[in-house]
Motif scaffolding. Structure first.
Motif, PDB file in Angstrom:
ATOM      1  N   HIS A 136       4.000   7.045 -22.777  1.00  0.00           N
ATOM      2  CA  HIS A 136       2.972   6.304 -23.126  1.00  0.00           C
ATOM      3  C   HIS A 136       2.711   4.957 -22.246  1.00  0.00           C
ATOM      4  CE1 HIS A 136       1.550   9.469 -26.018  1.00  0.00           C
ATOM      5  NE2 HIS A 136       2.872   9.645 -26.386  1.00  0.00           N
ATOM      6  N   GLU A 137       1.682   4.978 -21.362  1.00  0.00           N
ATOM      7  CA  GLU A 137       1.542   3.807 -20.847  1.00  0.00           C
ATOM      8  C   GLU A 137       0.647   2.812 -21.554  1.00  0.00           C
ATOM      9  OE1 GLU A 137      -0.240   1.892 -16.662  1.00  0.00           O
ATOM     10  OE2 GLU A 137      -0.433   4.194 -16.953  1.00  0.00           O
ATOM     11  N   GLU A 140      -3.170   2.498 -21.390  1.00  0.00           N
ATOM     12  CA  GLU A 140      -3.918   3.592 -20.694  1.00  0.00           C
ATOM     13  C   GLU A 140      -3.687   4.865 -21.264  1.00  0.00           C
ATOM     14  OE1 GLU A 140      -5.518   3.399 -17.861  1.00  0.00           O
ATOM     15  OE2 GLU A 140      -5.413   1.153 -17.952  1.00  0.00           O
ATOM     16  N   GLY A 141      -2.711   5.126 -21.955  1.00  0.00           N
ATOM     17  CA  GLY A 141      -2.393   6.554 -22.739  1.00  0.00           C
ATOM     18  C   GLY A 141      -1.440   7.310 -22.024  1.00  0.00           C
ATOM     19  N   PRO A 142      -1.126   8.666 -22.565  1.00  0.00           N
ATOM     20  CA  PRO A 142      -0.222   9.348 -21.913  1.00  0.00           C
ATOM     21  C   PRO A 142      -0.018   9.655 -20.495  1.00  0.00           C
ATOM     22  CG  PRO A 142      -1.930  10.898 -22.878  1.00  0.00           C
ATOM     23  CD  PRO A 142      -2.342   9.429 -23.040  1.00  0.00           C
TER      24      PRO A 142
END
Length: 176
Positions: A136-137, A140-142
Motif C-alpha cells: 500500500h503506497e 495512493e493505494g494498493p
C-alpha cells in the motif's frame, strides 16, 4: 577506498541477465544488474569524487544517487510492501542529494544503508508468494510487487544514465 565501501574499479561482476526465465527471475535479474551498475559507477572513487557535483548548479552527485537509491529501496520495500514504519535514512526528502558531503563517514553510511536496503528488498521479493503480492503506497493505494519491481527498474535505469555522465565528468571513465 576500502572494499566494504565499493567494488574494485574495473571488475565488472554483474551477472548476465537470463534470456529465458520466468517472470520473477527475469525481473530480479534485471533489477540486480541495474543495482550492480550503480555500484560499478561509484566504485574506486574517494569521498570527494563521490560527493562532487559535476553538473553545474545541480546537487546531483554519485553519492547523492547512492543515498537516493537507498531511500527508494527503503520506501518501496519496507514501507509500501512490508508495511513497516521506516522513517527516511537521511534527514529530509532532498537530503539524499543536498546533504551528500565528502567525508568517509558519510560515504560508509551511504554504502551500508544502500546494501542493507537492497538485501531487505531482495529477501522480500524472493520470499513473496508471487508477483501479485500487494503493498500500500501512502496516499495512493494498493500496488503489486510486480509494479514495484518494474518501478525500481525504471528508477535505476534512469539514474544509471545520470551516473554515466557524472562518472565521465569526474575521471573520464565510460562504459562501466
Amino acid at each position: 577506498m576500502s572494499s566494504d565501501m565499493s567494488i574494485e574499479q574495473g571488475r565488472d561482476q554483474r551477472v548476465q541477465r537470463p534470456p529465458l526465465a520466468d517472470e520473477r527471475t527475469t525481473l530480479a535479474a534485471f533489477l540486480g544488474w541495474h543495482r550492480d551498475t550503480l555500484e560499478l559507477k561509484c566504485s574506486g572513487l574517494d569521498a570527494e569524487a563521490l560527493a562532487r557535483r559535476a553538473v553545474g548548479r545541480s546537487a546531483l552527485s554519485l553519492l547523492g544517487l547512492l543515498r537516493h537509491a537507498a531511500e527508494t529501496e527503503r520506501f518501496w520495500f519496507r514501507r509500501v510492501m512490508a508495511g513497516e514504519e521506516a522513517p527516511p535514512l537521511f534527514s529530509s526528502a532532498d537530503g539524499a542529494f543536498d546533504e551528500a558531503v565528502a567525508d568517509l563517514e558519510s560515504v560508509a553510511r551511504a554504502w551500508q544503508a544502500w546494501r542493507a536496503e537492497v538485501a531487505f528488498a531482495e529477501r522480500f521479493a524472493a520470499e513473496a508468494p508471487d508477483l501479485d503480492a500487494i503493498g500500500h503506497e501512502p496516499g495512493e493505494g494498493p500496488v503489486s510487487l510486480r509494479w514495484v519491481l518494474l518501478h525500481l527498474l525504471e528508477e535505476y535505469a534512469r539514474h544509471n544514465g545520470h551516473a554515466d555522465l557524472l562518472r565521465e565528468q569526474i575521471d573520464g571513465a565510460v562504459g562501466l
